[in-house]
Design an enzyme around this catalytic site. Structure first.
Site, PDB file in Angstrom:
ATOM      1  N   HIS A  25       0.777  -1.209  -0.100  1.00 14.22           N
ATOM      2  CA  HIS A  25      -0.093   0.008   0.035  1.00 14.22           C
ATOM      3  C   HIS A  25       0.962   1.402  -0.095  1.00 14.22           C
ATOM      4  O   HIS A  25       1.933   1.227   0.170  1.00 14.22           O
ATOM      5  CB  HIS A  25      -1.053   0.022   1.136  1.00 14.22           C
ATOM      6  CG  HIS A  25      -0.211  -0.011   2.613  1.00 14.22           C
ATOM      7  ND1 HIS A  25      -0.023  -0.960   3.216  1.00 14.22           N
ATOM      8  CD2 HIS A  25       0.212   1.240   3.319  1.00 14.22           C
ATOM      9  CE1 HIS A  25       0.577  -0.580   4.387  1.00 14.22           C
ATOM     10  NE2 HIS A  25       0.639   0.592   4.282  1.00 14.22           N
ATOM     11  N   ARG A  29      -1.948  10.995   4.231  1.00 14.73           N
ATOM     12  CA  ARG A  29      -2.392  11.436   5.418  1.00 14.73           C
ATOM     13  C   ARG A  29      -3.606  12.221   5.016  1.00 14.73           C
ATOM     14  O   ARG A  29      -3.568  12.971   4.178  1.00 14.73           O
ATOM     15  CB  ARG A  29      -1.453  12.262   6.390  1.00 14.73           C
ATOM     16  CG  ARG A  29      -0.500  11.477   7.011  1.00 14.73           C
ATOM     17  CD  ARG A  29       0.513  12.549   7.790  1.00 14.73           C
ATOM     18  NE  ARG A  29       1.591  11.589   8.440  1.00 14.73           N
ATOM     19  CZ  ARG A  29       2.797  11.112   7.783  1.00 14.73           C
ATOM     20  NH1 ARG A  29       2.778  11.569   6.686  1.00 14.73           N
ATOM     21  NH2 ARG A  29       3.417  10.197   8.680  1.00 14.73           N
ATOM     22  N   GLU A  92      -3.876   3.465   1.601  1.00 14.67           N
ATOM     23  CA  GLU A  92      -4.221   3.946   3.138  1.00 14.67           C
ATOM     24  C   GLU A  92      -4.232   5.310   3.352  1.00 14.67           C
ATOM     25  O   GLU A  92      -3.392   5.912   2.957  1.00 14.67           O
ATOM     26  CB  GLU A  92      -2.902   3.185   3.833  1.00 14.67           C
ATOM     27  CG  GLU A  92      -2.941   3.333   5.474  1.00 14.67           C
ATOM     28  CD  GLU A  92      -1.847   3.212   6.442  1.00 14.67           C
ATOM     29  OE1 GLU A  92      -1.557   3.867   7.096  1.00 14.67           O
ATOM     30  OE2 GLU A  92      -1.181   2.490   5.792  1.00 14.67           O
ATOM     31  N   ASN A  96      -5.154  11.532  11.460  1.00 18.38           N
ATOM     32  CA  ASN A  96      -4.839  12.069  12.880  1.00 18.38           C
ATOM     33  C   ASN A  96      -5.721  12.688  13.391  1.00 18.38           C
ATOM     34  O   ASN A  96      -6.209  13.771  12.919  1.00 18.38           O
ATOM     35  CB  ASN A  96      -3.643  12.714  12.845  1.00 18.38           C
ATOM     36  CG  ASN A  96      -2.358  11.888  12.418  1.00 18.38           C
ATOM     37  OD1 ASN A  96      -1.981  11.003  13.058  1.00 18.38           O
ATOM     38  ND2 ASN A  96      -1.790  12.249  11.180  1.00 18.38           N
ATOM     39  N   HIS A 119       2.471  11.799  -6.938  1.00 12.93           N
ATOM     40  CA  HIS A 119       1.170  11.417  -7.017  1.00 12.93           C
ATOM     41  C   HIS A 119       1.049  10.142  -6.935  1.00 12.93           C
ATOM     42  O   HIS A 119       1.759   9.218  -6.799  1.00 12.93           O
ATOM     43  CB  HIS A 119       0.950  11.773  -8.584  1.00 12.93           C
ATOM     44  CG  HIS A 119       1.602  11.088  -9.386  1.00 12.93           C
ATOM     45  ND1 HIS A 119       2.874  11.768  -9.840  1.00 12.93           N
ATOM     46  CD2 HIS A 119       1.341   9.949 -10.060  1.00 12.93           C
ATOM     47  CE1 HIS A 119       3.287  10.831 -11.049  1.00 12.93           C
ATOM     48  NE2 HIS A 119       2.278   9.796 -11.070  1.00 12.93           N
ATOM     49  N   GLU A 165      -2.746  10.927 -10.853  1.00  9.42           N
ATOM     50  CA  GLU A 165      -2.704  10.696 -12.448  1.00  9.42           C
ATOM     51  C   GLU A 165      -3.582   9.638 -12.726  1.00  9.42           C
ATOM     52  O   GLU A 165      -3.772   8.482 -12.092  1.00  9.42           O
ATOM     53  CB  GLU A 165      -0.967  10.354 -12.534  1.00  9.42           C
ATOM     54  CG  GLU A 165      -0.909   9.759 -14.119  1.00  9.42           C
ATOM     55  CD  GLU A 165       0.527   9.579 -14.473  1.00  9.42           C
ATOM     56  OE1 GLU A 165       0.675   9.248 -15.557  1.00  9.42           O
ATOM     57  OE2 GLU A 165       1.272   9.092 -13.438  1.00  9.42           O
TER      58      GLU A 165
END
Length: 182
Positions: A25, A29, A92, A96, A119, A165
């Site tokens: 993966h 964030r 993923e 936070n 990207h 992209e």
């Protein structure tokens, strides 16, 4: 498999020590998981495979994938966690806790100075249809397929400003070719 990969300075041949290694993966964030999950599930048709919460550390992880119709995903959470971490090409999203309520909070997208991360990329079966879908869903474009020097490549932004992209594989056969390559 007989393919050895392209050879360039610095390339080392894989050894048996790395047999079974796979890229599982890529992590981004996100400020607001609800907004980001809406984007990736609606615009790119991804499914959330697993959410993991780390209360003592104050963050959650969301693992997303494009699932094929025939894929059998385990229902039991422990089995699904193991299955998730054995897949290829997952996204993923890391949240936070508390960032969603901070009005001026934003993550660096990697493309503003200083540049770093660039990207992620999705391959689609029909780039023109994908562009129309993005327009219909108010997705922000960085570059359309007919713009710039690199034709047949689209760049859009996600809910956090990360670049995505988008390509149609069969339109890229000559990508990056120079007269020396022919």
């Amino acid at each position: 498999m007989n393919f050895k990969g392209e050879q360039h300075p610095g390339v080392k041949m894989p050894t048996g020590d790395t047999l079974g290694f796979r890229l599982n993966h890529t992590m981004l964030r996100v400020k607001d998981p609800e907004r980001s999950l809406a984007f990736y599930t609606r615009v790119f048709g991804m499914s959330v495979l697993r959410r993991l919460d780390f209360e003592e550390l104050g963050f959650s992880l969301y693992f997303l994938a494009r699932l094929e119709e025939e894929e059998q995903v385990p229902e039991e959470k422990g089995e699904r966690t193991v299955w998730t971490f054995s897949q290829k090409g997952l996204l993923e999203l890391t949240h936070n806790w508390g960032t969603e309520s901070q009005a001026d909070f934003a993550y660096h997208d990697g493309n503003a100075e200083p540049q770093g991360f660039g990207h992620i990329c999705f391959s689609v079966p029909n780039l023109d249809a994908a562009e129309a879908w993005f327009d219909a869903n108010d997705v922000e474009f960085i570059k359309r397929s007919g713009q710039g020097k690199m034709k047949d490549v689209v760049f859009v932004k996600d809910a956090d400003g990360y670049w995505i992209e988008v390509v149609q594989a069969d339109r890229l056969a000559g990508l990056g070719e120079t007269p020396l390559d022919q």
